[in-house]
Design a protein around this motif. Structure first.
Motif, PDB file in Angstrom:
ATOM      1  N   GLU A  42       0.815  -1.223   0.000  1.00 24.17           N
ATOM      2  CA  GLU A  42       0.000   0.000   0.000  1.00 24.17           C
ATOM      3  C   GLU A  42       0.850   1.275   0.000  1.00 24.17           C
ATOM      4  O   GLU A  42       0.707   2.134   0.860  1.00 24.17           O
ATOM      5  N   ILE A  43       1.756   1.370  -0.964  1.00 28.81           N
ATOM      6  CA  ILE A  43       2.634   2.541  -1.021  1.00 28.81           C
ATOM      7  C   ILE A  43       1.884   3.726  -1.625  1.00 28.81           C
ATOM      8  O   ILE A  43       1.303   3.626  -2.712  1.00 28.81           O
ATOM      9  N   ARG A  44       1.918   4.834  -0.923  1.00 28.90           N
ATOM     10  CA  ARG A  44       1.281   6.066  -1.401  1.00 28.90           C
ATOM     11  C   ARG A  44       2.252   7.226  -1.248  1.00 28.90           C
ATOM     12  O   ARG A  44       2.924   7.333  -0.230  1.00 28.90           O
ATOM     13  N   ASN A  45       2.292   8.076  -2.242  1.00 34.53           N
ATOM     14  CA  ASN A  45       2.967   9.376  -2.114  1.00 34.53           C
ATOM     15  C   ASN A  45       2.500  10.266  -3.260  1.00 34.53           C
ATOM     16  O   ASN A  45       1.427  10.013  -3.834  1.00 34.53           O
ATOM     17  N   PHE A  46       3.306  11.281  -3.601  1.00 34.20           N
ATOM     18  CA  PHE A  46       2.864  12.231  -4.626  1.00 34.20           C
ATOM     19  C   PHE A  46       2.602  11.586  -5.984  1.00 34.20           C
ATOM     20  O   PHE A  46       1.841  12.095  -6.787  1.00 34.20           O
ATOM     21  N   ALA A  47       3.222  10.426  -6.251  1.00 34.39           N
ATOM     22  CA  ALA A  47       3.058   9.828  -7.578  1.00 34.39           C
ATOM     23  C   ALA A  47       2.372   8.456  -7.545  1.00 34.39           C
ATOM     24  O   ALA A  47       1.916   7.975  -8.577  1.00 34.39           O
ATOM     25  N   LEU A  48       2.322   7.826  -6.372  1.00 32.40           N
ATOM     26  CA  LEU A  48       1.789   6.466  -6.311  1.00 32.40           C
ATOM     27  C   LEU A  48       0.531   6.437  -5.446  1.00 32.40           C
ATOM     28  O   LEU A  48       0.442   7.150  -4.446  1.00 32.40           O
ATOM     29  N   ARG A  49      -0.436   5.621  -5.866  1.00 29.48           N
ATOM     30  CA  ARG A  49      -1.648   5.567  -5.054  1.00 29.48           C
ATOM     31  C   ARG A  49      -1.981   4.114  -4.699  1.00 29.48           C
ATOM     32  O   ARG A  49      -2.631   3.403  -5.452  1.00 29.48           O
ATOM     33  N   GLY A  50      -1.411   3.708  -3.575  1.00 35.06           N
ATOM     34  CA  GLY A  50      -1.728   2.380  -3.056  1.00 35.06           C
ATOM     35  C   GLY A  50      -1.128   1.246  -3.850  1.00 35.06           C
ATOM     36  O   GLY A  50      -1.844   0.338  -4.280  1.00 35.06           O
ATOM     37  N   VAL A  51       0.196   1.273  -4.047  1.00 38.15           N
ATOM     38  CA  VAL A  51       0.840   0.221  -4.834  1.00 38.15           C
ATOM     39  C   VAL A  51       1.281  -0.931  -3.930  1.00 38.15           C
ATOM     40  O   VAL A  51       1.951  -0.717  -2.929  1.00 38.15           O
ATOM     41  N   SER A  52       0.879  -2.135  -4.287  1.00 38.74           N
ATOM     42  CA  SER A  52       1.357  -3.324  -3.581  1.00 38.74           C
ATOM     43  C   SER A  52       1.959  -4.274  -4.605  1.00 38.74           C
ATOM     44  O   SER A  52       1.408  -4.456  -5.687  1.00 38.74           O
ATOM     45  N   LEU A  53       3.098  -4.851  -4.235  1.00 39.43           N
ATOM     46  CA  LEU A  53       3.791  -5.743  -5.173  1.00 39.43           C
ATOM     47  C   LEU A  53       4.716  -6.662  -4.400  1.00 39.43           C
ATOM     48  O   LEU A  53       5.348  -6.247  -3.431  1.00 39.43           O
ATOM     49  N   GLU A  54       4.774  -7.904  -4.834  1.00 44.24           N
ATOM     50  CA  GLU A  54       5.676  -8.889  -4.209  1.00 44.24           C
ATOM     51  C   GLU A  54       6.733  -9.278  -5.235  1.00 44.24           C
ATOM     52  O   GLU A  54       6.394  -9.617  -6.367  1.00 44.24           O
ATOM     53  N   VAL A  55       7.987  -9.240  -4.848  1.00 44.03           N
ATOM     54  CA  VAL A  55       9.041  -9.754  -5.719  1.00 44.03           C
ATOM     55  C   VAL A  55       9.751 -10.855  -4.954  1.00 44.03           C
ATOM     56  O   VAL A  55      10.252 -10.630  -3.849  1.00 44.03           O
ATOM     57  N   GLY A  56       9.747 -12.038  -5.545  1.00 46.61           N
ATOM     58  CA  GLY A  56      10.298 -13.202  -4.828  1.00 46.61           C
ATOM     59  C   GLY A  56      11.810 -13.153  -4.722  1.00 46.61           C
ATOM     60  O   GLY A  56      12.489 -12.413  -5.437  1.00 46.61           O
ATOM     61  N   ASP A  57      12.339 -13.950  -3.858  1.00 44.65           N
ATOM     62  CA  ASP A  57      13.775 -14.104  -3.642  1.00 44.65           C
ATOM     63  C   ASP A  57      14.480 -14.442  -4.956  1.00 44.65           C
ATOM     64  O   ASP A  57      14.196 -15.469  -5.566  1.00 44.65           O
ATOM     65  N   GLY A  58      15.379 -13.568  -5.414  1.00 43.83           N
ATOM     66  CA  GLY A  58      16.118 -13.812  -6.650  1.00 43.83           C
ATOM     67  C   GLY A  58      15.310 -13.648  -7.919  1.00 43.83           C
ATOM     68  O   GLY A  58      15.793 -13.952  -9.009  1.00 43.83           O
ATOM     69  N   GLU A  59      14.098 -13.131  -7.804  1.00 41.72           N
ATOM     70  CA  GLU A  59      13.244 -12.977  -8.984  1.00 41.72           C
ATOM     71  C   GLU A  59      13.524 -11.637  -9.689  1.00 41.72           C
ATOM     72  O   GLU A  59      13.942 -10.671  -9.051  1.00 41.72           O
ATOM     73  N   LEU A  60      13.296 -11.590 -11.001  1.00 37.71           N
ATOM     74  CA  LEU A  60      13.352 -10.321 -11.725  1.00 37.71           C
ATOM     75  C   LEU A  60      11.935  -9.972 -12.169  1.00 37.71           C
ATOM     76  O   LEU A  60      11.325 -10.725 -12.928  1.00 37.71           O
ATOM     77  N   VAL A  61      11.402  -8.887 -11.646  1.00 40.01           N
ATOM     78  CA  VAL A  61      10.074  -8.440 -12.048  1.00 40.01           C
ATOM     79  C   VAL A  61      10.228  -7.149 -12.842  1.00 40.01           C
ATOM     80  O   VAL A  61      10.974  -6.250 -12.445  1.00 40.01           O
ATOM     81  N   THR A  62       9.540  -7.090 -13.967  1.00 43.51           N
ATOM     82  CA  THR A  62       9.585  -5.883 -14.788  1.00 43.51           C
ATOM     83  C   THR A  62       8.394  -5.005 -14.449  1.00 43.51           C
ATOM     84  O   THR A  62       7.274  -5.490 -14.344  1.00 43.51           O
ATOM     85  N   VAL A  63       8.664  -3.709 -14.256  1.00 42.88           N
ATOM     86  CA  VAL A  63       7.576  -2.762 -14.064  1.00 42.88           C
ATOM     87  C   VAL A  63       7.455  -1.965 -15.355  1.00 42.88           C
ATOM     88  O   VAL A  63       8.407  -1.341 -15.805  1.00 42.88           O
ATOM     89  N   MET A  64       6.265  -2.066 -15.972  1.00 45.60           N
ATOM     90  CA  MET A  64       6.042  -1.377 -17.248  1.00 45.60           C
ATOM     91  C   MET A  64       4.984  -0.318 -17.069  1.00 45.60           C
ATOM     92  O   MET A  64       4.084  -0.472 -16.250  1.00 45.60           O
TER      93      MET A  64
END
Lengths: 291, 251
Positions: free
Chosen positions: A8-30
């Motif tokens: 639930e990350i919120r600030n001037f640019a983000l509104r309630g972002v939740s994301l899980e990145v696993g151990d050693g995983e590469l996740v792309t944010v597009m």
């Protein structure tokens, strides 16, 4: 390597972002420009203020300043220290963390070797090519053995062949080093080639997280499909590269000439606005014509 | 600045000296009032041989070096320390801006009362000539450092003073050096004026003494020495700036 959780990350640019990145995983944010991709990385690094929580291996790091989060950050501009040589750039994080001289030497050499830039050790950044600078920035981020690696559109200023080389380089590094990585891009090819999972960020919110296949074949919302700009997506039966940039593709009973990067074409998207129905073919410039 | 950089620069200086020589020899003006260049060179040799010029020159040089050294060192320190944080930057910047606006020689009457007519006077005036501009150059140089570079340095473990020493100052260095290049010249000028007005030694005094006995050739000889010293200081800083930029591959 730890897993990374954003809650639930919120600030001037983000509104309630939740994301899980696993151990050693590469996740792309597009996401499109201004979606908050860079801010998301800055939140993980602790470089901007936010509400919500960032957890490394389930432990909140919100009160840990960026100096002590142990994050390797490669910004879009790379921000190499222009007053230091390649060697000094790569050694910087180790020096700041108080490693002794011998240990620094060993680790810097290892990072230079890993990125295949040992021969550039005494050069200043101004005397490097775009691809070389890229490698130095990644070596600098990796040398101090970060807990999490953050890459912000690192291939933006590279030509297409260097991009291709760097994509496979990143793939190799992530599997070799096994570091948990968040990779920001707006290039679908990069996302598809590099990551098992893609998060689509639009207007400060994550609209979909899934495998590249999931995202492309079943976009969760209209915004996702609009961002991807992919319509009339067809499976290709076979493809044959006919020149450096073109392939002949068998698709839905038709043979279609399609742009490619010298690789096999597996899927083809045909934007409806590019399809023209006419009685007479006028002039040149028609890529594919069917009667 | 550098004469040797282009043959045209050297040629124009030589042409001006030749024109001066000819004009002074053939103009209907007494050579006592408008001596030729060769006469000035003769006066220069005379002053040097008598030991008078070296004596005063050393005094002026020491005052410039000490005043400029102290002023620019403190300027860099204050500039770097206050650039780091929003609050200190906001507090210090307008003060430095105000001090910068005051010509250094304007402090002479005040400092004559505060520190007297001793060696401290020219040093204090030269200090006030060097400190505000150097602090200003450091402050603006430090603020212009790429934000991303500072962010990356932080993620790599640099913070506070270490961050300033390792990244901010070296990045601002070319900016600071180009400020020092200008201010080194200003320090000589300011010291010269202070000596003219209030000192009993130094190049400024030498020029005033020559004026009192109508020795125009000696006045011009002192002016030549001042110009050469000024030039040498600026040149040294320019060399330093260039060599740093070249080493970093940006020159």
């Amino acid at each position: 390597m730890p897993s990374v959780s954003l809650v639930e990350i919120r600030n001037f640019a983000l509104r309630g972002v939740s994301l899980e990145v696993g151990d050693g995983e590469l996740v792309t944010v597009m996401g499109p420009n201004g979606a908050g991709k860079t801010t998301l990385l800055n939140v993980v690094a602790g470089l901007v203020e936010y509400e919500g929580s960032v957890l490394f291996d389930g432990v909140p790091v919100d009160d840990v300043p960026p100096e002590r989060r142990g994050v390797g950050y490669v910004p879009q501009s790379l921000a190499l220290f222009t007053h230091m040589t390649v060697w000094e750039n790569v050694a910087f994080g180790l020096r700041m963390r108080g490693f002794d001289r011998g240990e620094i030497g060993v680790r810097v050499e290892e990072a230079l070797r890993l990125l295949e830039i040992s021969h550039l050790r005494d050069r200043y950044p101004a005397r490097l090519s775009g691809g070389e600078r890229q490698r130095v920035a990644i070596a600098r981020a990796l040398a101090a053995e970060p807990r999490v690696l953050l890459l912000d559109e690192p291939f933006n200023d590279l030509d297409s062949s260097t991009r291709r080389a760097m994509r496979s380089e990143i793939r190799r590094l992530v599997s070799e080093v096994g570091v948990t990585t968040l990779f920001v891009t707006h290039d679908w090819v990069e996302a598809e080639e590099l990551s098992g999972r893609v998060a689509v960020l639009v207007g400060g919110g994550i609209l979909q997280v899934g495998t590249p296949e999931d995202v492309i074949f079943s976009p969760a919302t209209r915004e996702v499909s609009e961002f991807l700009g992919l319509q009339n997506l067809l499976d290709c039966e076979e493809s044959r590269v006919v020149s450096g940039g073109l392939a002949e593709v068998r698709c839905g009973g038709l043979t279609i000439l399609a742009p490619c990067e010298g690789r096999r074409v597996r899927k083809l998207a045909i934007p409806p606005e590019k399809v023209v129905i006419t009685k007479r073919v006028e002039g040149r410039g028609w890529f594919n014509t069917f009667r | 600045m550098r004469l040797s950089r282009s043959p045209a620069g050297l040629a124009s200086v030589l042409a001006a000296l030749a024109a001066w020589e000819l004009a002074a020899r053939y103009a209907p003006v007494p050579t006592q009032l408008f001596p030729p260049f060769s006469g000035v060179v003769r006066a220069l040799i005379e002053l040097a041989a008598s030991g008078e010029l070296p004596l005063h020159y050393v005094r002026t040089l020491a005052r410039v070096v000490i005043g400029f050294g102290l002023g620019s060192t403190l300027g860099v320190a204050v500039g770097a320390a206050s650039a780091y944080h929003r609050l200190t930057y906001g507090g210090v910047y307008p003060l430095i801006g105000l001090l910068y606006a005051v010509p250094a020689v304007a402090w002479i009457p005040l400092f004559m009362l505060w520190v007297g007519l001793g060696e401290a006077l020219p040093v204090a005036v030269v200090f006030m000539c060097s400190f505000p501009p150097t602090a200003y150059a450091t402050l603006t140089g430090a603020r212009s450092v790429d934000v991303e570079m500072i962010r990356v340095a932080k993620t790599l473990g640099a913070e506070g003073f270490v961050l300033v020493r390792e990244v901010v100052l070296p990045q601002a260095l070319p900016h600071i050096l180009s400020g020092l290049k200008v201010e080194a010249g200003m320090a000589w000028r300011t010291c010269f004026v202070t000596e003219m007005v209030a000192m009993s030694s130094g190049l400024g005094l030498l020029a005033m003494e020559a004026q009192s006995v109508l020795r125009v050739d000696q006045i011009l000889a002192v002016v030549l020495v001042l110009a050469a010293s000024n030039y040498a200081f600026s040149w040294a800083f320019e060399r330093l700036e260039l060599s740093i930029l070249q080493r970093r591959g940006a020159g």
